[in-house]
Scaffold this active site. Structure first.
Site, PDB file in Angstrom:
ATOM      1  N   ARG A   1       0.859  -1.204   0.000  1.00 15.63           N
ATOM      2  CA  ARG A   1       0.000   0.000   0.000  1.00 15.63           C
ATOM      3  C   ARG A   1       0.885   1.240   0.000  1.00 15.63           C
ATOM      4  O   ARG A   1       0.652   2.210  -0.691  1.00 15.63           O
ATOM      5  CB  ARG A   1      -0.934  -0.018   1.201  1.00 15.63           C
ATOM      6  CG  ARG A   1      -2.260  -0.734   0.960  1.00 15.63           C
ATOM      7  CD  ARG A   1      -2.088  -2.162   0.436  1.00 15.63           C
ATOM      8  NE  ARG A   1      -3.342  -2.836   0.199  1.00 15.63           N
ATOM      9  CZ  ARG A   1      -3.992  -3.607   1.097  1.00 15.63           C
ATOM     10  NH1 ARG A   1      -3.471  -3.825   2.287  1.00 15.63           N
ATOM     11  NH2 ARG A   1      -5.143  -4.160   0.794  1.00 15.63           N
TER      12      ARG A   1
ATOM     13  N   ASP B   1       0.121  -6.301  -3.659  1.00 17.06           N
ATOM     14  CA  ASP B   1      -1.294  -6.045  -3.380  1.00 17.06           C
ATOM     15  C   ASP B   1      -1.837  -5.197  -4.534  1.00 17.06           C
ATOM     16  O   ASP B   1      -1.116  -4.916  -5.493  1.00 17.06           O
ATOM     17  CB  ASP B   1      -1.472  -5.342  -2.009  1.00 17.06           C
ATOM     18  CG  ASP B   1      -2.741  -5.834  -1.313  1.00 17.06           C
ATOM     19  OD1 ASP B   1      -3.833  -5.669  -1.891  1.00 17.06           O
ATOM     20  OD2 ASP B   1      -2.633  -6.404  -0.212  1.00 17.06           O
TER      21      ASP B   1
ATOM     22  N   HIS C   1      -6.613  -9.343  -4.660  1.00 10.60           N
ATOM     23  CA  HIS C   1      -5.669  -8.239  -4.398  1.00 10.60           C
ATOM     24  C   HIS C   1      -4.638  -8.157  -5.531  1.00 10.60           C
ATOM     25  O   HIS C   1      -3.431  -8.010  -5.287  1.00 10.60           O
ATOM     26  CB  HIS C   1      -4.973  -8.443  -3.048  1.00 10.60           C
ATOM     27  CG  HIS C   1      -5.889  -8.177  -1.885  1.00 10.60           C
ATOM     28  ND1 HIS C   1      -6.345  -6.919  -1.578  1.00 10.60           N
ATOM     29  CD2 HIS C   1      -6.455  -9.006  -0.968  1.00 10.60           C
ATOM     30  CE1 HIS C   1      -7.150  -6.981  -0.513  1.00 10.60           C
ATOM     31  NE2 HIS C   1      -7.234  -8.239  -0.132  1.00 10.60           N
TER      32      HIS C   1
ATOM     33  N   ASP D   1      -6.796 -14.025   0.619  1.00  8.40           N
ATOM     34  CA  ASP D   1      -7.848 -13.313   1.358  1.00  8.40           C
ATOM     35  C   ASP D   1      -8.724 -12.486   0.420  1.00  8.40           C
ATOM     36  O   ASP D   1      -8.295 -12.045  -0.634  1.00  8.40           O
ATOM     37  CB  ASP D   1      -7.217 -12.396   2.424  1.00  8.40           C
ATOM     38  CG  ASP D   1      -6.240 -11.405   1.813  1.00  8.40           C
ATOM     39  OD1 ASP D   1      -5.500 -11.784   0.879  1.00  8.40           O
ATOM     40  OD2 ASP D   1      -6.211 -10.244   2.253  1.00  8.40           O
ATOM     41  N   GLU D   2      -9.963 -12.305   0.860  1.00  7.32           N
ATOM     42  CA  GLU D   2     -10.889 -11.318   0.281  1.00  7.32           C
ATOM     43  C   GLU D   2     -11.037 -11.437  -1.240  1.00  7.32           C
ATOM     44  O   GLU D   2     -11.113 -10.423  -1.932  1.00  7.32           O
ATOM     45  CB  GLU D   2     -10.421  -9.897   0.669  1.00  7.32           C
ATOM     46  CG  GLU D   2     -10.402  -9.709   2.181  1.00  7.32           C
ATOM     47  CD  GLU D   2      -9.838  -8.353   2.630  1.00  7.32           C
ATOM     48  OE1 GLU D   2     -10.361  -7.817   3.601  1.00  7.32           O
ATOM     49  OE2 GLU D   2      -8.867  -7.860   2.019  1.00  7.32           O
TER      50      GLU D   2
ATOM     51  N   CYS E   1     -13.845 -18.917 -17.204  1.00  8.03           N
ATOM     52  CA  CYS E   1     -14.002 -19.474 -15.856  1.00  8.03           C
ATOM     53  C   CYS E   1     -15.122 -20.516 -15.829  1.00  8.03           C
ATOM     54  O   CYS E   1     -15.006 -21.544 -15.145  1.00  8.03           O
ATOM     55  CB  CYS E   1     -14.271 -18.373 -14.829  1.00  8.03           C
ATOM     56  SG  CYS E   1     -12.800 -17.394 -14.455  1.00  8.03           S
TER      57      CYS E   1
ATOM     58  N   TYR F   1      -3.994  -6.714  14.998  1.00  7.89           N
ATOM     59  CA  TYR F   1      -4.016  -5.799  13.842  1.00  7.89           C
ATOM     60  C   TYR F   1      -3.551  -4.420  14.280  1.00  7.89           C
ATOM     61  O   TYR F   1      -4.264  -3.664  14.920  1.00  7.89           O
ATOM     62  CB  TYR F   1      -5.399  -5.791  13.185  1.00  7.89           C
ATOM     63  CG  TYR F   1      -5.463  -6.814  12.058  1.00  7.89           C
ATOM     64  CD1 TYR F   1      -4.947  -8.100  12.249  1.00  7.89           C
ATOM     65  CD2 TYR F   1      -5.963  -6.495  10.799  1.00  7.89           C
ATOM     66  CE1 TYR F   1      -4.946  -9.030  11.222  1.00  7.89           C
ATOM     67  CE2 TYR F   1      -5.970  -7.433   9.767  1.00  7.89           C
ATOM     68  CZ  TYR F   1      -5.459  -8.691   9.991  1.00  7.89           C
ATOM     69  OH  TYR F   1      -5.451  -9.613   8.968  1.00  7.89           O
ATOM     70  N   LEU F   2      -2.302  -4.129  13.914  1.00  8.01           N
ATOM     71  CA  LEU F   2      -1.675  -2.914  14.409  1.00  8.01           C
ATOM     72  C   LEU F   2      -2.030  -1.696  13.551  1.00  8.01           C
ATOM     73  O   LEU F   2      -1.572  -0.586  13.828  1.00  8.01           O
ATOM     74  CB  LEU F   2      -0.154  -3.105  14.507  1.00  8.01           C
ATOM     75  CG  LEU F   2       0.303  -4.307  15.348  1.00  8.01           C
ATOM     76  CD1 LEU F   2       1.809  -4.264  15.558  1.00  8.01           C
ATOM     77  CD2 LEU F   2      -0.425  -4.399  16.684  1.00  8.01           C
TER      78      LEU F   2
ATOM     79  N   TRP G   1      -1.075  -3.348   8.318  1.00 13.65           N
ATOM     80  CA  TRP G   1      -1.525  -2.957   6.971  1.00 13.65           C
ATOM     81  C   TRP G   1      -1.305  -1.466   6.841  1.00 13.65           C
ATOM     82  O   TRP G   1      -1.479  -0.712   7.803  1.00 13.65           O
ATOM     83  CB  TRP G   1      -2.994  -3.335   6.784  1.00 13.65           C
ATOM     84  CG  TRP G   1      -3.193  -4.812   6.956  1.00 13.65           C
ATOM     85  CD1 TRP G   1      -3.676  -5.447   8.061  1.00 13.65           C
ATOM     86  CD2 TRP G   1      -2.870  -5.841   6.005  1.00 13.65           C
ATOM     87  NE1 TRP G   1      -3.680  -6.808   7.854  1.00 13.65           N
ATOM     88  CE2 TRP G   1      -3.191  -7.073   6.604  1.00 13.65           C
ATOM     89  CE3 TRP G   1      -2.332  -5.833   4.711  1.00 13.65           C
ATOM     90  CZ2 TRP G   1      -2.986  -8.296   5.955  1.00 13.65           C
ATOM     91  CZ3 TRP G   1      -2.142  -7.031   4.067  1.00 13.65           C
ATOM     92  CH2 TRP G   1      -2.468  -8.254   4.674  1.00 13.65           C
TER      93      TRP G   1
ATOM     94  N   GLU H   1      -2.507   1.070   4.589  1.00 17.38           N
ATOM     95  CA  GLU H   1      -3.316   2.028   3.821  1.00 17.38           C
ATOM     96  C   GLU H   1      -3.167   3.466   4.316  1.00 17.38           C
ATOM     97  O   GLU H   1      -3.202   4.413   3.531  1.00 17.38           O
ATOM     98  CB  GLU H   1      -4.805   1.646   3.884  1.00 17.38           C
ATOM     99  CG  GLU H   1      -5.183   0.405   3.108  1.00 17.38           C
ATOM    100  CD  GLU H   1      -5.132  -0.862   3.950  1.00 17.38           C
ATOM    101  OE1 GLU H   1      -4.395  -0.901   4.966  1.00 17.38           O
ATOM    102  OE2 GLU H   1      -5.827  -1.835   3.586  1.00 17.38           O
TER     103      GLU H   1
HETATM  104  C1  ACM Z   1      -6.257  -9.438   5.625  1.00 15.02           C
HETATM  105  O1  ACM Z   1      -6.229  -8.708   6.617  1.00 15.02           O
HETATM  106  N1  ACM Z   1      -6.918  -9.077   4.530  1.00 15.02           N
HETATM  107  C2  ACM Z   1      -5.577 -10.716   5.615  1.00 15.02           C
HETATM  108 ZN    ZN Z   2     -12.177 -15.694 -15.858  1.00 14.38          ZN
END
Ligand code: ACM
Ligand code: ZN
Length: 491
Positions: free
Chosen positions: A129, A158, A222, A285-286, A298, A382-383, A430, A432
């Site tokens: 980020r 990311d 990501h 993730d996500e 797909c 999570y800092l 993280w 951001e």
């Molecule tokens: C995460 O915090 N998206 C692993």
């Molecule tokens: Zn595809």
């Protein structure tokens, strides 16, 4: 007087008298085994203890009876003896001494025995980020190792940046490492990447401090930076850009395109070449499934492998990536979403799961036999969250107190056999909102100290009130090292 070492050692037996080595300006000579570790200690102390005092010494001995990370320290009036089972134990013993050097003054004589509770005591830095300099990463690894943190999880990719040069795919850094900074008028370009030499430098610097560097490339979500560089890897073909917003994005790697595995293969070969760790973190993730639901490639893939729901493609991809890594001698780690698999493509047992959406993912993973690293965002790991509920504090999403970092129990409500699969825990930063290393330090300290003690010290030796008292002394050591820290309330 208490010794104020963080994390608290397993046992400290007071002895008569005190040792005045550190009233002198010189670092004592260090004799015997573990000269590699001794040379790192000398370099670390050079700024505080310039001259060397040849008349005083520390004697080091390898002791086969001790575990690899274990050490003992005998602090006598006239001499200090360090025993350790291996280089990492010696390093940890030296770091406990270094904390005492940093405070100066005499040290009460004592016999200290020490060894960790958990083997994985990790910290993750998101360098995607925002980009952080090699110098900052080294400073951070050094001060983390002062507290026996032994894993640096390096989040290298990311949506907002790809930081790893891959020779076969030069556009990953040429295009993928730069983005527009939208917060500023004029929309300047920001970013950067780490050269192979930078990476080798950081890995060697960490290894000398007995810190393992575990790289992460976040796949298949990501992935905006990959898609901006190679639009053919996405379901729609683009156009894409390296994201200049923060959040979760619908465009992910196209599960129907075999080219994504060629790319992953080249990326993994680069990681194998540069990172000696036996682990590679593959993210997971996500991931959003909307694109996969509509993409003809797909859909064709789904039919071809006998799956029904597009979301199940994630487990098919994870299993494939994990087996590619296994062939290269590496073990995959994934965020806890990798567990939500299809019954047809079950995650191999050796894949380690990093539990971040609370502890439930980790609990489910141990029930299925996976090694687990606990990093629950609900319990002090999570800092990027604010230190306390105060509008003046920087941070995002929620509040995560020093006390939570101290009390998160990685094996809560687990059977003995389940708990045996828990490798340890980790704090994540993280970035951001963290555009500079100084802000990162403020978010990390002192929470990581509480967490280090939580992961290292046996439960019966942990006491938050004692920790808080030690912190008043320890804060000055961080000041001496030039580390910014939060100083508000701890609970
Ligand atoms: C995460 O915090 N998206 C692993
Ligand atoms: Zn595809």
């Amino acid at each position: 007087m208490h010794h104020t070492i963080i994390p608290e050692p397993v046992s400290i037996q007071a002895r008569d008298g005190s040792n005045d080595y550190f009233d002198y300006k010189g670092l004592p000579s260090i004799e015997g085994d573990f000269q590699h570790e001794a040379s790192v200690l000398k370099a670390q102390c050079a700024a505080q203890l310039a001259a060397r005092d040849e008349t005083r010494n520390i004697v080091c001995k390898k002791d086969e009876a001790l575990g690899a990370e274990a050490y003992t320290l005998d602090i006598g009036r006239e001499r200090i003896e360090l025993r350790a089972g291996g280089g990492s134990g010696a390093y940890h013993g030296f770091q406990s001494l270094r904390q005492l050097f940093l405070s100066g003054g005499t040290i009460p004589c004592a016999h200290i025995e020490d060894a960790p509770r958990f083997g994985w005591r990790g910290f993750m830095l998101d360098t995607a980020r925002y980009f952080y300099s090699v110098a900052f990463i080294k400073k951070l690894i050094d001060v983390l190792s002062l507290h026996h943190i032994n894993v640096f999880h390096w989040h290298l990719t990311d949506d907002q940046g790809w930081r790893l040069p891959v020779p076969e795919y030069p556009l990953l850094v040429e295009i993928g490492s730069k983005r527009v900074e939208r917060r500023l008028s004029g929309a300047p370009t920001v970013g950067g990447f780490y050269t192979e030499d930078d990476i080798r430098d950081i890995v060697a610097f960490a290894a000398a401090r007995h810190v393992e560097v575990v790289p992460e490339v976040d796949l298949p979500g990501h992935a905006s930076a990959i898609l901006a560089a190679y639009p053919g890897m996405g379901c729609t073909g683009g156009p894409y850009r390296v994201e200049d917003r923060f959040g979760i994005f619908e465009d992910v790697l196209c599960a129907g395109n075999d080219a994504i595995f060629e790319l992953a293969d080249a990326v993994f070969n680069t990681l194998v070449r540069l990172f000696p760790s036996s682990y590679v973190h593959i993210g997971g993730d996500e991931v959003r499934f909307n694109r996969w639901e509509r993409c003809p490639k797909c859909k064709k893939r789904l039919a071809g492998i006998g799956l029904e729901k597009p979301r199940e493609l994630q487990s098919w991809i994870t299993v494939k990536l994990a087996s590619m890594l296994a062939e290269k001698g590496k073990t995959a780690i994934g965020w806890d979403e990798v567990l939500e698999d299809s019954p047809r493509y079950v995650l191999p047992k050796e894949v380690a799961v990093m539990s971040w959406r609370g502890a439930d993912g980790g609990k489910a993973a141990v029930k299925r036999g996976h090694p687990v690293i606990m990093a629950p965002n609900t319990e002090g790991c999570y800092l990027d969250f604010r230190h306390c509920d105060d509008a003046e504090e920087p941070g995002q999403w929620g509040v995560s107190t020093v006390y939570q970092s101290y009390t998160m129990d990685p094996v809560a409500k687990m059977s003995e056999s389940e708990a045996a699969l828990v490798m340890g825990g980790q704090c994540n930063l993280w970035s951001e909102l963290i555009y500079a290393g100084k802000i990162a330090e403020y978010m990390i300290f002192p929470r990581i100290l509480a967490f280090a003690e939580n992961m290292w010290t046996p439960q019966h030796r942990k006491d938050f009130n004692v920790f808080a008292q030690k912190l008043t002394v320890h804060r000055q050591r961080l000041d001496t090292l030039g580390i910014a820290q939060y100083r508000g309330r701890l609970k």
